[in-house]
Design a protein around this motif. Structure first.
Motif, PDB file in Angstrom:
ATOM      1  N   GLY A  38       0.827  -1.209   0.000  1.00 51.61           N
ATOM      2  CA  GLY A  38       0.000   0.000   0.000  1.00 51.61           C
ATOM      3  C   GLY A  38       0.858   1.254   0.000  1.00 51.61           C
ATOM      4  N   ALA A  39       1.976   1.211   0.701  1.00 47.15           N
ATOM      5  CA  ALA A  39       2.900   2.346   0.698  1.00 47.15           C
ATOM      6  C   ALA A  39       3.470   2.572  -0.695  1.00 47.15           C
ATOM      7  N   TYR A  41       2.068   1.576  -3.535  1.00 44.19           N
ATOM      8  CA  TYR A  41       0.967   1.960  -4.418  1.00 44.19           C
ATOM      9  C   TYR A  41       0.609   3.430  -4.241  1.00 44.19           C
ATOM     10  N   SER A  42       0.722   3.957  -3.032  1.00 46.59           N
ATOM     11  CA  SER A  42       0.372   5.361  -2.812  1.00 46.59           C
ATOM     12  C   SER A  42       1.282   6.303  -3.593  1.00 46.59           C
ATOM     13  N   SER A  44       1.971   6.103  -6.620  1.00 38.43           N
ATOM     14  CA  SER A  44       1.455   6.313  -7.976  1.00 38.43           C
ATOM     15  C   SER A  44       0.599   7.571  -8.058  1.00 38.43           C
ATOM     16  N   PHE A  45       0.139   8.082  -6.927  1.00 36.99           N
ATOM     17  CA  PHE A  45      -0.664   9.300  -6.905  1.00 36.99           C
ATOM     18  C   PHE A  45       0.161  10.545  -6.597  1.00 36.99           C
ATOM     19  N   TRP A  52       0.565  14.621  -0.163  1.00 33.00           N
ATOM     20  CA  TRP A  52      -0.073  13.656   0.734  1.00 33.00           C
ATOM     21  C   TRP A  52       0.211  12.195   0.398  1.00 33.00           C
ATOM     22  N   PRO A  53       0.333  11.821  -0.877  1.00 35.27           N
ATOM     23  CA  PRO A  53       0.707  10.411  -1.133  1.00 35.27           C
ATOM     24  C   PRO A  53       2.067  10.036  -0.552  1.00 35.27           C
ATOM     25  N   VAL A  56       1.484   9.470   3.148  1.00 39.57           N
ATOM     26  CA  VAL A  56       0.850   8.164   3.347  1.00 39.57           C
ATOM     27  C   VAL A  56       1.873   7.054   3.160  1.00 39.57           C
ATOM     28  N   CYS A  57       2.730   7.189   2.154  1.00 41.39           N
ATOM     29  CA  CYS A  57       3.768   6.187   1.897  1.00 41.39           C
ATOM     30  C   CYS A  57       4.695   6.052   3.093  1.00 41.39           C
TER      31      CYS A  57
END
Length: 81
Positions: A38-39, A41-42, A44-45, A52-53, A56-57
């Motif tokens: 998930g880290a 994948y974040s 990619s944004f 913010w991505p 989150v990562c």
């Protein structure tokens, strides 16, 4: 003769008391891998205008390493054998 120890009593290995079962270990691995992926994948944004991505990562990445080492107590199991 009673003072001698047998070979079977010398070579016994005791597992740590806080060792997880196979199912628990697989579930923990799956959850931590999901956090790690998930880290990734974040990212990619991620754009220059949206930080913010990356936040989150970093948060998910830190959780994926912090949880197994502190909450589940696996960081101190190396010296138990």
């Amino acid at each position: 003769m009673s003072s001698k120890t047998t070979a079977s009593s010398v070579n016994t290995v005791q597992t740590p008391e806080n060792e997880n079962s196979l199912v628990t270990s697989i579930v923990l691995f799956a959850v931590m891998m999901a956090l790690f992926l998930g880290a990734i994948y974040s990212l990619s944004f991620l754009t220059l205008g949206n930080p913010w991505p990356m936040a989150v990562c970093l948060g998910l990445f830190a959780l994926a390493f912090w949880i197994p080492q502190t909450i589940t107590g696996r960081s101190d199991s190396a010296g138990e054998h």
